[in-house]
Design an enzyme around this catalytic site. Structure first.
Site, PDB file in Angstrom:
ATOM      1  N   GLU A 106       5.289   7.140   9.451  1.00 44.93           N
ATOM      2  CA  GLU A 106       4.474   6.699  10.590  1.00 44.93           C
ATOM      3  C   GLU A 106       5.084   7.192  11.909  1.00 44.93           C
ATOM      4  O   GLU A 106       4.365   7.626  12.808  1.00 44.93           O
ATOM      5  CB  GLU A 106       4.343   5.170  10.570  1.00 44.93           C
ATOM      6  CG  GLU A 106       3.444   4.705   9.420  1.00 44.93           C
ATOM      7  CD  GLU A 106       3.450   3.189   9.228  1.00 44.93           C
ATOM      8  OE1 GLU A 106       4.549   2.628   9.065  1.00 44.93           O
ATOM      9  OE2 GLU A 106       2.370   2.583   9.263  1.00 44.93           O
ATOM     10  N   GLU A 126       4.512   1.521   0.963  1.00 41.43           N
ATOM     11  CA  GLU A 126       4.487   0.089   1.297  1.00 41.43           C
ATOM     12  C   GLU A 126       3.806  -0.743   0.225  1.00 41.43           C
ATOM     13  O   GLU A 126       4.213  -1.872  -0.071  1.00 41.43           O
ATOM     14  CB  GLU A 126       3.775  -0.137   2.640  1.00 41.43           C
ATOM     15  CG  GLU A 126       4.569   0.301   3.865  1.00 41.43           C
ATOM     16  CD  GLU A 126       4.378   1.756   4.240  1.00 41.43           C
ATOM     17  OE1 GLU A 126       3.910   2.547   3.378  1.00 41.43           O
ATOM     18  OE2 GLU A 126       4.690   2.121   5.381  1.00 41.43           O
TER      19      GLU A 126
HETATM   20  C1  LIG Z   1      14.724   6.124   0.078  1.00 36.62           C
HETATM   21  C2  LIG Z   1      14.819   6.119  -1.413  1.00 36.62           C
HETATM   22  C3  LIG Z   1      13.859   7.126  -2.006  1.00 36.62           C
HETATM   23  C4  LIG Z   1      16.281   6.536  -1.787  1.00 36.62           C
HETATM   24  O1  LIG Z   1      16.439   6.443  -3.173  1.00 36.62           O
HETATM   25  P1  LIG Z   1      17.889   6.525  -3.836  1.00 36.62           P
HETATM   26  O2  LIG Z   1      17.675   6.430  -5.300  1.00 36.62           O
HETATM   27  O3  LIG Z   1      18.618   7.713  -3.315  1.00 36.62           O
HETATM   28  O4  LIG Z   1      18.693   5.287  -3.297  1.00 36.62           O
HETATM   29  P2  LIG Z   1      18.409   3.747  -3.516  1.00 36.62           P
HETATM   30  O5  LIG Z   1      17.009   3.483  -3.808  1.00 36.62           O
HETATM   31  O6  LIG Z   1      19.416   3.224  -4.456  1.00 36.62           O
HETATM   32  O7  LIG Z   1      18.695   3.185  -2.052  1.00 36.62           O
HETATM   33  C5  LIG Z   1      19.986   3.308  -1.450  1.00 36.62           C
HETATM   34  C6  LIG Z   1      20.269   2.058  -0.681  1.00 36.62           C
HETATM   35  O8  LIG Z   1      19.333   1.952   0.393  1.00 36.62           O
HETATM   36  C7  LIG Z   1      18.662   0.702   0.361  1.00 36.62           C
HETATM   37  N1  LIG Z   1      17.300   0.926   0.886  1.00 36.62           N
HETATM   38  C8  LIG Z   1      16.471   1.909   0.558  1.00 36.62           C
HETATM   39  N2  LIG Z   1      15.339   1.836   1.271  1.00 36.62           N
HETATM   40  C9  LIG Z   1      15.477   0.763   2.074  1.00 36.62           C
HETATM   41  C10 LIG Z   1      14.641   0.160   3.041  1.00 36.62           C
HETATM   42  N3  LIG Z   1      13.447   0.679   3.366  1.00 36.62           N
HETATM   43  N4  LIG Z   1      15.087  -0.940   3.653  1.00 36.62           N
HETATM   44  C11 LIG Z   1      16.301  -1.452   3.365  1.00 36.62           C
HETATM   45  N5  LIG Z   1      17.153  -0.923   2.460  1.00 36.62           N
HETATM   46  C12 LIG Z   1      16.728   0.163   1.828  1.00 36.62           C
HETATM   47  C13 LIG Z   1      18.671   0.309  -1.088  1.00 36.62           C
HETATM   48  O9  LIG Z   1      18.497  -1.067  -1.230  1.00 36.62           O
HETATM   49  C14 LIG Z   1      20.060   0.772  -1.490  1.00 36.62           C
HETATM   50  O10 LIG Z   1      20.958  -0.197  -0.989  1.00 36.62           O
HETATM   51  P3  LIG Z   1      22.279  -0.558  -1.778  1.00 36.62           P
HETATM   52  O11 LIG Z   1      22.886  -1.655  -1.001  1.00 36.62           O
HETATM   53  O12 LIG Z   1      21.823  -0.977  -3.146  1.00 36.62           O
HETATM   54  O13 LIG Z   1      23.089   0.686  -1.831  1.00 36.62           O
HETATM   55  C15 LIG Z   1      14.541   4.726  -1.997  1.00 36.62           C
HETATM   56  O14 LIG Z   1      15.561   3.866  -1.607  1.00 36.62           O
HETATM   57  C16 LIG Z   1      13.245   4.138  -1.579  1.00 36.62           C
HETATM   58  O15 LIG Z   1      12.218   4.468  -2.136  1.00 36.62           O
HETATM   59  N6  LIG Z   1      13.286   3.215  -0.606  1.00 36.62           N
HETATM   60  C17 LIG Z   1      12.152   2.411  -0.211  1.00 36.62           C
HETATM   61  C18 LIG Z   1      11.259   3.160   0.714  1.00 36.62           C
HETATM   62  C19 LIG Z   1      10.159   2.257   1.218  1.00 36.62           C
HETATM   63  O16 LIG Z   1       9.616   1.462   0.505  1.00 36.62           O
HETATM   64  N7  LIG Z   1       9.802   2.424   2.485  1.00 36.62           N
HETATM   65  C20 LIG Z   1       8.807   1.609   3.115  1.00 36.62           C
HETATM   66  C21 LIG Z   1       9.403   0.408   3.738  1.00 36.62           C
HETATM   67  S1  LIG Z   1       8.211  -0.701   4.429  1.00 36.62           S
HETATM   68  C22 LIG Z   1       7.682   0.067   5.860  1.00 36.62           C
HETATM   69  O17 LIG Z   1       8.155   1.103   6.163  1.00 36.62           O
HETATM   70  C23 LIG Z   1       6.665  -0.657   6.643  1.00 36.62           C
HETATM   71  C24 LIG Z   1       6.096   0.191   7.754  1.00 36.62           C
HETATM   72  O18 LIG Z   1       4.747   0.463   7.543  1.00 36.62           O
HETATM   73  C25 LIG Z   1       6.306  -0.424   9.092  1.00 36.62           C
HETATM   74  C26 LIG Z   1       5.635  -1.735   9.261  1.00 36.62           C
HETATM   75  C27 LIG Z   1       5.747  -2.143  10.687  1.00 36.62           C
HETATM   76  C28 LIG Z   1       5.344  -3.506  10.775  1.00 36.62           C
HETATM   77  C29 LIG Z   1       5.102  -3.848  12.155  1.00 36.62           C
HETATM   78  C30 LIG Z   1       3.966  -4.740  12.103  1.00 36.62           C
HETATM   79  C31 LIG Z   1       3.618  -5.149  13.398  1.00 36.62           C
HETATM   80  C32 LIG Z   1       2.255  -5.696  13.271  1.00 36.62           C
HETATM   81  C33 LIG Z   1       1.763  -5.875  14.595  1.00 36.62           C
HETATM   82  C34 LIG Z   1       1.867  -7.299  14.961  1.00 36.62           C
HETATM   83  C35 LIG Z   1       1.785  -7.379  16.407  1.00 36.62           C
HETATM   84  C36 LIG Z   1       1.702  -8.768  16.843  1.00 36.62           C
HETATM   85  C37 LIG Z   1       3.036  -9.392  17.036  1.00 36.62           C
HETATM   86  O19 LIG Z   1       4.015  -8.710  17.392  1.00 36.62           O
HETATM   87  O20 LIG Z   1       3.096 -10.603  16.867  1.00 36.62           O
END
Ligand SMILES: CC(C)(COP(=O)(O)OP(=O)(O)OC[C@H]1O[C@@H](n2cnc3c(N)ncnc32)[C@H](O)[C@@H]1OP(=O)(O)O)[C@@H](O)C(=O)NCCC(=O)NCCSC(=O)C[C@@H](O)CCCCCCCCCCCCC(=O)O
Length: 725
Positions: A106, A126
């Protein structure tokens, strides 16, 4: 978290939040502050944003959705920060390597240009954690690549590689791996280019004319493939707003739907499962050792004993990870049949475009075959995958012990047998371990690694690390009859059969199971894997009983005072082995056919059986079927924790989600138990135990009882167990 520097007229923003540059509040604020600084810096004409380490940005920090959010210094939300970037009059280039996922993509779509290395992956995953792209992804992606591809990517959550992203118009160029240098060069080349047409929110949605058809196809696919999940439906609904409303209004809808999902129990469960799967490889044997204290051996070569379905599947899992394998059989014909199975599966992958012919050829070039253990003197690891027979396994392990070098790790793919007894056939019990794969072994992600009494920490570390290397989720469990997964499964399959004795029919039980979200019913799965497999194991047990002087009566409904259903044996005696014989708990059009039909012969057989045993058949409600199939299973999970067979509830959940089709959106049986309420499960267990005192699986676990009585969640289990020791 976000570093700012200037090189000539190029501002460089480096996101630095290890391990994956997830967007925390501080990262979001940092991006906003750095963009503001670059906008105000008169020496800057163009901006490059890139990630430090292995990734561009892998999305929002998932911890933030359920935990306490850090307070923001700049207040702007992520969607607002992205709008601010898009509105910049100085071009912004996203230089992507590793992954740009979720909020990472995004952010990249808020930039005016996106370049990526060839191996980079992008996606909006997501949906897989129960939410939707809440920072404009549902609105910008269809404008960038078209409604069809956007619906596909957003509703499935799949990642795509840079070449496909280029074809879809998601990125503008594939560049060399020196991503920052490429980013700066690209930025310099676009300094003077007009930004009209580069702000995605101002573009029309591509393919809007086919919207109705595309949206109904996406919904149909979700109903079929992601049954029971609410996130895919809301994701499609959010994308659909892009063709109904102007951008700003559709963004309000996106925020509204995001709020619905982010507060849902499914999202919490899926996020719990996400972290549990990542915890599993980090094994811990309390008081003994853990993943960060022991170094694994490096497995350079492996051997697999047995070229049946299991052995060939395991061999393929190893080959796919580029590990040379020697496949061993006692009989040339079996060996050739196994090799043909592997060749055919690779040929199928080539036909489906999953592998190129050259890749398949390379993988097969690492496969050696042998009819003799003498060829195993140099391998680092052997995985035995013959059928479940203790005497045979012990014979094989004794031979392996003689044939293999002393450092070689010897693994058994047993799904139920005593690892200590198998290890006792060798002079290296410290190097013996269970590696329980699931069918098909080249595909299923679970690997249940069973440590014996004498298995060394180094051996545990080695198979855990091997598991990760071959793309599995490895979980360490202790040694007991049937380990964790099958031990819990035993309660469920027994109870499913008792329900048939009392009045239910196989399809009634199966439909309750499937309605809960398990893709295949207990009786369908039994037909699929073959009733004869369990029959063979049971016959071995009957023989053992007879040897100990206890005659086994084929009609007996009790063994050692424990309720037992002989129905499975009765079906086998009639040659009803399941799909392969065209009849089992269901009837099939012909042997090998997949579609099950209700079989009047089974209904009659059950009625006759109940009559013969003076059981009055009754209508059994779906609620009773549900409780009787799943509560003993959950209760057994508590017993497994109590016994120290599993070290964490998360491990049990990972086993059930990845090995037995438990719906991920409920978090797994242990997590789900908390959702139902431990006190409710405990009371229900007590109720049925009173009714069925001869089924010990109804005896409530002491751990469950203690937690329920004290109104504590499962997360407190460790303290409860420790306090009793
Ligand atoms: C990235 C990967 C593909 C890597 O894979 P790999 O195998 O190399 O490694 P691991 O999977 O083992 O991961 C290593 C390590 O990293 C941690 N980790 C990975 N991804 C994340 C993450 N996204 N967050 C936190 N930690 C993460 C993992 O746990 C491991 O940690 P450890 O301690 O075990 O070593 C793979 O990791 C992967 O696929 N990750 C997930 C990717 C993912 O799902 N991404 C999407 C996340 S959700 C998101 O992005 C949402 C967005 O759309 C933003 C949303 C915004 C929301 C805002 C809303 C506002 C709404 C408006 C309201 C307004 C009104 C108001 O304000 O009131």
């Amino acid at each position: 978290m976000v570093d700012y520097r200037r090189e000539g007229n190029v501002a460089i923003l480096t996101v630095n939040n290890p391990p994956v540059n997830a967007i925390s509040t501080r990262v979001k604020d940092g991006i906003y502050e750095c963009i503001s600084r670059a906008k105000n810096d008169t020496k800057v004409s163009v901006i490059v944003i890139h990630g430090h380490g292995k990734h561009f940005i892998a999305g929002a920090d998932i911890h933030g959705f359920s935990g306490q959010r850090e307070s923001s210094k700049v207040v702007a939300t992520l969607p607002e920060v992205i709008a601010f970037m898009e509105a910049s009059n100085k071009p912004i280039v996203a230089a992507i390597h590793g992954t740009a996922l979720g909020g990472g993509l995004e952010i990249a779509m808020g930039c005016h240009y996106r370049i990526a290395t060839k191996s980079a992956r992008v996606g909006q995953p997501e949906v897989l954690i129960g939410i939707l792209p809440g920072a404009g992804g549902t609105q910008r992606l269809p404008r960038l690549c078209g409604l069809g591809p956007a619906l596909d990517l957003i509703s499935t959550g799949r990642h795509i590689k840079a070449p496909q992203a280029l074809k879809l118009g998601i990125i503008d160029k594939i560049v060399s791996d020196d991503i920052l240098k490429e980013g700066i060069a690209f930025a310099k080349a676009v300094i003077d280019k007009p930004l009209n047409g580069r702000r995605i929110s101002t573009l029309p949605v591509k393919d809007a004319e086919n919207a109705e058809q595309l949206i109904s196809a996406a919904n149909a696919s979700v109903r079929k493939r992601q049954r029971g999940m609410m996130a895919p439906i809301w994701n499609i609904k959010a994308v659909a707003e892009s063709i109904k409303l102007p951008f700003d209004e559709a963004m309000e809808k996106e925020a509204e739907y995001f709020t619905v999902l982010v507060t849902s129990s499914q999202a919490r469960a899926l996020q719990y499962a996400f972290f549990s799967e990542r915890l599993a490889p980090k094994w811990e044997v309390p008081g003994v050792a853990s993943y960060n204290t022991v170094k694994p051996m490096n497995i350079k070569t492996a051997a697999v004993i047995g070229a049946g379905t299991m052995g060939t599947g395991i061999a393929m899992a190893l080959l796919n990870a580029r590990i040379p394998v020697t496949l061993v059989e006692q009989n040339k014909q079996f060996l050739e049949k196994g090799v043909k199975m592997i060749q055919d599966l690779y040929a199928g992958s080539v036909r489906l475009g999953k592998l190129t012919a050259d890749q398949a050829k390379y993988l097969l070039s690492n496969l050696k075959t042998s009819l003799s253990y003498d060829d195993l003197s140099t391998v680092d690891c052997v995985i035995e995958a013959v059928y479940e027979n203790m005497a045979l396994k012990k014979e094989i392990f004794a031979k392996l012990d003689n044939a293999c070098k002393p450092s070689a790790v010897l693994c058994s793919n047993t799904s139920s047998l005593d690892i200590d007894e198998i290890a006792s056939a060798t002079k290296r019990p410290d190097k013996v371990i269970g590696t329980h794969f699931f069918v098909p072994a080249y595909y299923m992600r679970l690997l249940e690694n069973v440590r014996g009494k004498l298995t060394s920490p180094e051996t545990i570390a080695t198979v855990q690390s091997l598991g990760v290397r071959i793309g599995k989720i490895p979980v360490v469990v202790g040694n007991c009859d049937s380990f964790v997964g099958n031990r819990m499964l035993g309660t469920y399959t027994s109870e499913a059969q008792f329900l048939l004795e009392e009045g239910a029919l196989p399809h009634e039980v199966d439909s309750v199971i499937k309605d809960f979200g398990i893709p295949i019913g207990a009786f369908e799965v039994s037909d699929l894997s073959g009733l004869d497999i369990g029959w063979r194991i049971r016959k071995e047990r009957y023989e053992k009983l007879e040897k100990s002087g206890k005659k086994h009566d084929p009609n007996a409904r009790f063994i050692n005072g424990e309720r037992f259903s002989p129905l499975g044996d009765t079906l086998c005696e009639k040659g009803r082995f399941g799909r392969k014989t065209g009849m089992g708990w269901y009837r099939y059009e012909k042997p090998g056919a997949k579609e099950p039909f209700i079989d009047a012969e089974i209904t009659t057989l059950l009625e006759d059986y109940s009559k013969k045993h003076n059981i009055t058949r009754r209508k059994i409600s779906p609620q009773e079927i549900f409780e009787r199939c799943f509560y003993p299973l959950i209760n057994e999970g508590f017993k497994v924790l109590e016994d120290g067979i599993a070290t964490r509830p998360e491990d049990i959940d990972v086993i059930w989600i990845n090995g037995y089709g438990w719906p991920k959106y409920t978090g797994g049986p242990m997590y789900y138990a908390n959702q139902i309420g431990l006190d409710k499960i405990y009371d229900t267990m007590c109720y049925y135990y009173e009714q069925h005192p001869t089924s010990s699986h109804w005896r409530p676990s002491a751990l469950l009882r203690d937690l329920a009585k004290q109104q504590l969640p499962i997360s407190q289990w460790g303290k409860q167990v420790a306090s009793r020791l």
